[in-house]
Design a protein around this motif. Structure first.
Motif, short mmCIF file in Angstrom:
data_model
loop_
_atom_site.label_atom_id
_atom_site.label_comp_id
_atom_site.label_asym_id
_atom_site.label_seq_id
_atom_site.Cartn_x
_atom_site.Cartn_y
_atom_site.Cartn_z
N THR A 150 -41.53 -3.85 2.78
CA THR A 150 -40.95 -4.29 4.05
C THR A 150 -41.27 -5.75 4.33
N PHE B 164 -38.72 -8.90 5.12
CA PHE B 164 -38.84 -9.75 6.30
C PHE B 164 -39.09 -11.21 5.91
N THR C 282 -46.79 -12.81 11.74
CA THR C 282 -45.85 -11.93 12.44
C THR C 282 -45.09 -11.04 11.47
N LEU D 129 -45.21 -6.92 11.86
CA LEU D 129 -43.99 -6.14 12.05
C LEU D 129 -43.76 -5.18 10.88
N LEU E 297 -46.09 -2.20 11.41
CA LEU E 297 -45.72 -1.35 12.53
C LEU E 297 -44.50 -0.49 12.24
N LEU E 298 -43.67 -0.89 11.31
CA LEU E 298 -42.45 -0.14 11.03
C LEU E 298 -42.76 1.22 10.40
N LEU F 262 -33.80 -1.16 10.66
CA LEU F 262 -34.66 -2.33 10.86
C LEU F 262 -35.11 -2.94 9.54
N GLU F 263 -35.20 -2.14 8.49
CA GLU F 263 -35.71 -2.62 7.22
C GLU F 263 -34.63 -3.18 6.31
#
Length: 399
Positions: free
Chosen positions: A118, A122, A157, A161, A164-165, A204-205
């Motif tokens: 992930t 990002f 960040t 993130l 947290l996913l 989100l990913e």
């Protein structure tokens, strides 16, 4: 109460039946097993060495320590850990079909694998956004290049993130539901067959990052197209058709500029598009002001650099989609049908595509930057670099 117990038993039966199917699928013949081991070892070597080279180059060459390159370093760190930890720990599991390293290491491996993959995604979004700003807001972007603290905050960040996913779900799912559906000799996340959670997480990913990177690429392309159109309109305007440089000094500057840009464009852009850019650059200096040659030269060089950024981002979108789309779609389908409609071999192939992306990234990102290529040359060919330096110095010394 009876219905809930029945649903739990059905869910557990689905998981154990799927695990039995996985064990049958894992039965490889000796030649296939040898081929898999060879491919995995090569993949680990490419991921570890390629990304280690990026990290080492960033550490050795101070000229690379700009804000945009910090994001490439962050990507290289996440991909390096994929090859150094995630794949080696997974090898015995895929070769034997059984997890033999204990439940604690299983949780750690799951957290790291989801976190690193992930974070890699990002980081790709962050790099694409950074390149988007460098093209569409060039002045303010260059002013922020020395702000290392801002770059480090963005890098942190990304990791927060990414954790947290999936991290809390991996660690706490069993405590929240009150039971575990994972057999003792298996290692996969408790939400492996929860399709609605996977659909939200995949949005989100994968889906949101893919749309973001595509948007940045399209915006860069439109910005370059609009600038080229304005540039051509300005060149066709009567106020720019003043006589050519009249003094000897201006003629020398004009000739030097045209020759220099023509040489670079022929060397770096042999395609038809390069010829158009060369023609555009060579006609730019025909203006009336004394400093217009330098201004037009800077604009032309910037336009060519932005076109390279747009092309590299287009490649990024394609590679990212090819490596991530099959796994994301198959994961959701597999969860929805409880593993009954998708062969585990196909799922395993798409799973390895994610790790293949970590092997491609060190070639796709830093090698597109001339500064990184120079740093790699210094590291890989130090003797050749040292022998060239004296000869270059002698050739440039006046006799």
């Amino acid at each position: 109460m009876g219905n809930s117990v029945l649903e739990v038993n059905i869910s557990r039966d689905y998981v154990y039946n799927s695990s039995a199917m996985i064990r049958r699928d894992f039965a490889f013949t000796a030649p296939v097993l040898a081929l898999l081991i060879a491919v995995m070892v090569v993949l680990i070597g490419v991921i570890v060495l390629g990304n280690a080279l990026v990290i080492f180059a960033f550490k050795m060459d101070r000229s690379l320590r700009r804000q945009s390159n910090y994001f490439l370093l962050n990507l290289a760190i996440s991909d390096f850990l994929v090859g150094a930890f995630c794949i080696p720990v997974y090898l015995p599991y895929i070769l034997t079909g059984k997890w033999m390293l204990g439940r604690g290491l299983c949780k750690l491996w799951l957290v790291m694998d989801y976190l690193l993959c992930t974070a890699s995604v990002f980081n790709i979004v962050l790099i694409s956004y950074d390149r988007f700003l460098s093209v569409t807001r060039a002045v303010s972007y260059r002013a922020r290049q020395g702000m290392t603290r801002c770059a480090l905050a963005k890098m942190a960040t990304v990791w927060i993130l990414a954790f947290l996913l999936y991290g809390p779900a991996i660690l706490l799912w069993e405590q929240v539901t009150g039971e575990s559906h994972v057999p003792d000799d298996e290692c996969f996340a408790e939400f492996f067959y929860t399709w609605y959670f996977l659909l939200c997480a995949s949005t989100l990913e994968f889906f949101f990052p893919l749309l973001s990177v595509a948007f940045f690429n399209l915006s860069i392309y439109r910005s370059i197209r609009d600038r080229r159109l304005r540039h051509r309109q300005e060149m066709g305007s009567p106020k720019f058709q003043a006589p050519a440089a009249s003094t000897k000094r201006e003629r020398l500057r004009l000739a030097s500029y045209i020759c220099h840009n023509s040489f670079l464009l022929k060397k770096k852009k042999p395609s038809e598009e390069a010829d158009k850019s060369s023609e555009l650059c060579s006609t730019e200096p025909v203006v009336g002001r004394n400093d217009s040659v330098a201004v037009r030269s800077s604009q032309c060089t910037r336009l060519i650099q932005d076109k390279k950024i747009a092309k590299s981002l287009a490649v990024i979108v394609c590679v990212f989609a090819v490596c991530w789309a099959p796994y994301t779609l198959l994961m959701i389908i597999r969860a929805a049908c409880r593993g009954q409609c998708v062969s585990h071999h196909w799922y395993e192939v798409t799973f390895w595509l994610l790790w293949l992306n970590s092997a491609i990234n060190p070639f796709l990102y830093p090698l597109c930057h001339s500064s990184f290529r120079r740093a790699f040359a210094k590291i890989l060919c130090p003797k050749q670099r040292s022998t060239q330096a004296p000869s270059d110095h002698q050739s440039n010394t006046p006799r």
